[in-house]
Design an enzyme around this catalytic site. Sequence first.
Site, mmCIF file in Angstrom:
data_model
loop_
_atom_site.group_PDB
_atom_site.id
_atom_site.type_symbol
_atom_site.label_atom_id
_atom_site.label_comp_id
_atom_site.label_asym_id
_atom_site.label_seq_id
_atom_site.Cartn_x
_atom_site.Cartn_y
_atom_site.Cartn_z
ATOM 1 N N GLY A 38 0.774 -1.247 0.000
ATOM 2 C CA GLY A 38 0.000 0.000 0.000
ATOM 3 C C GLY A 38 0.801 1.289 0.000
ATOM 4 O O GLY A 38 0.302 2.323 0.449
ATOM 5 N N ASN A 47 1.578 3.021 -2.636
ATOM 6 C CA ASN A 47 0.876 3.935 -3.552
ATOM 7 C C ASN A 47 -0.394 4.484 -2.903
ATOM 8 O O ASN A 47 -0.731 5.649 -3.088
ATOM 9 C CB ASN A 47 0.564 3.232 -4.875
ATOM 10 C CG ASN A 47 1.758 3.216 -5.800
ATOM 11 O OD1 ASN A 47 2.137 4.244 -6.338
ATOM 12 N ND2 ASN A 47 2.385 2.052 -5.947
ATOM 13 N N MET A 64 -3.970 -7.373 -6.980
ATOM 14 C CA MET A 64 -3.372 -8.496 -7.703
ATOM 15 C C MET A 64 -4.399 -9.368 -8.438
ATOM 16 O O MET A 64 -4.179 -10.563 -8.604
ATOM 17 C CB MET A 64 -2.556 -9.361 -6.720
ATOM 18 C CG MET A 64 -1.443 -8.602 -6.021
ATOM 19 S SD MET A 64 -0.309 -7.813 -7.186
ATOM 20 C CE MET A 64 0.577 -9.249 -7.756
ATOM 21 N N ILE A 101 -7.294 -9.622 -11.844
ATOM 22 C CA ILE A 101 -7.724 -9.061 -13.128
ATOM 23 C C ILE A 101 -9.236 -8.901 -13.076
ATOM 24 O O ILE A 101 -9.956 -9.839 -12.718
ATOM 25 C CB ILE A 101 -7.284 -9.994 -14.276
ATOM 26 C CG1 ILE A 101 -5.748 -10.034 -14.318
ATOM 27 C CG2 ILE A 101 -7.861 -9.528 -15.602
ATOM 28 C CD1 ILE A 101 -5.198 -11.246 -15.011
ATOM 29 N N LEU A 102 -9.699 -7.718 -13.412
ATOM 30 C CA LEU A 102 -11.140 -7.459 -13.354
ATOM 31 C C LEU A 102 -11.790 -7.800 -14.689
ATOM 32 O O LEU A 102 -11.220 -7.566 -15.755
ATOM 33 C CB LEU A 102 -11.377 -5.992 -12.992
ATOM 34 C CG LEU A 102 -10.917 -5.628 -11.569
ATOM 35 C CD1 LEU A 102 -10.836 -4.116 -11.396
ATOM 36 C CD2 LEU A 102 -11.849 -6.236 -10.518
ATOM 37 N N ASN A 139 -4.855 2.045 -13.278
ATOM 38 C CA ASN A 139 -3.901 1.139 -12.635
ATOM 39 C C ASN A 139 -2.513 1.744 -12.724
ATOM 40 O O ASN A 139 -2.202 2.469 -13.662
ATOM 41 C CB ASN A 139 -3.926 -0.212 -13.379
ATOM 42 C CG ASN A 139 -2.977 -1.234 -12.781
ATOM 43 O OD1 ASN A 139 -2.927 -1.405 -11.558
ATOM 44 N ND2 ASN A 139 -2.201 -1.908 -13.619
ATOM 45 N N HIS A 193 1.449 0.602 -13.019
ATOM 46 C CA HIS A 193 2.272 -0.572 -13.340
ATOM 47 C C HIS A 193 3.749 -0.165 -13.391
ATOM 48 O O HIS A 193 4.078 0.865 -13.984
ATOM 49 C CB HIS A 193 1.836 -1.161 -14.693
ATOM 50 C CG HIS A 193 2.585 -2.404 -15.028
ATOM 51 N ND1 HIS A 193 2.374 -3.599 -14.360
ATOM 52 C CD2 HIS A 193 3.591 -2.643 -15.914
ATOM 53 C CE1 HIS A 193 3.204 -4.507 -14.844
ATOM 54 N NE2 HIS A 193 3.955 -3.955 -15.784
HETATM 55 C C1 GRF Z 1 3.631 -1.272 -7.332
HETATM 56 O O1 GRF Z 1 4.927 -1.518 -7.837
HETATM 57 C C2 GRF Z 1 2.648 -1.116 -8.454
HETATM 58 O O2 GRF Z 1 3.204 -0.519 -9.584
HETATM 59 C C3 GRF Z 1 2.268 -2.537 -8.757
HETATM 60 O O3 GRF Z 1 2.211 -3.172 -7.516
HETATM 61 C C4 GRF Z 1 3.076 -2.490 -6.602
HETATM 62 C C5 GRF Z 1 2.235 -2.086 -5.433
HETATM 63 O O4 GRF Z 1 2.996 -1.502 -4.410
HETATM 64 N N1 GRF Z 1 1.024 -2.609 -9.496
HETATM 65 P P1 GRF Z 1 2.286 -0.816 -3.173
HETATM 66 O O5 GRF Z 1 1.350 -1.868 -2.608
HETATM 67 O O6 GRF Z 1 1.547 0.369 -3.692
HETATM 68 O O7 GRF Z 1 3.375 -0.450 -2.230
#
Ligand code: GRF
Length: 214
Positions: free
Chosen positions: A12, A14, A88, A90-91, A105, A107
């Site tokens: 988490g 992000n 994690m 896919i919708l 999203n 990535h």
């Molecule tokens: C990030 O690297 C994001 O790009 C990918 O999963 C990771 C999630 O990290 N989709 P966090 O849970 O936000 O720390």
Amino acid sequence: MLRVGVLVSGRGSNLQALIDGAESGKLLATIDLVISDNPDAFALERCRKHAVPSEVVLRKDFESREAFEERLAELLKGVDLVVLAGFMRILSPLFLSRFSGRVINIHPSLIPAFQGLDAQRKALEFGVRFSGCTVHLVDESVDGGPVIVQAVVPVLPEDTVQSLSNRILSYEHRILPQTVRWFAEGRIRIEGRKVTVEGARYGTLPVNPEPEVF
Ligand code: GRF
């Protein structure tokens, strides 16, 4: 204020960048709900600490993917934008059709390179000189929807998966909140695969190698 729902599965960081943006007022959005499909996700700790509403929805509690997604959609029905931040799963098109053009999203690669899991390791193993991160609209493909913004970082000779991931992550934490703010400002235009951000300026990042001969 834009109302945002965030789907997470893990650490988490992000999500934290979004929470910080909401708290400082710079996001121009509120985080109305965080949903985790993993009861042990550290993201849930972050919600508790910052009084952000959260729910755990376990796939195994539902008979089908459709029923699971139906529950997600029901919980998210009041939000303007759905952010996948390390979610994690896919919708399905069924879920996405409910939130057309409103699911994004993050990535950790410059898509379409290195889609799917372990993008930073794949970049390192492939030997690319630059990688980065992408915020994109979510469609039926895995990490393949229309690009909203990308940030480029160099891949250094001494990099490990960890050091490259950290360098990329520091940009994830900038472009994800920035994108949410663009939505809040109503500046995102979507025409097929082409997404434009009204009035956005794109600077050059200091990523190119020093010229030697040419
Ligand atoms: C990030 O690297 C994001 O790009 C990918 O999963 C990771 C999630 O990290 N989709 P966090 O849970 O936000 O720390």
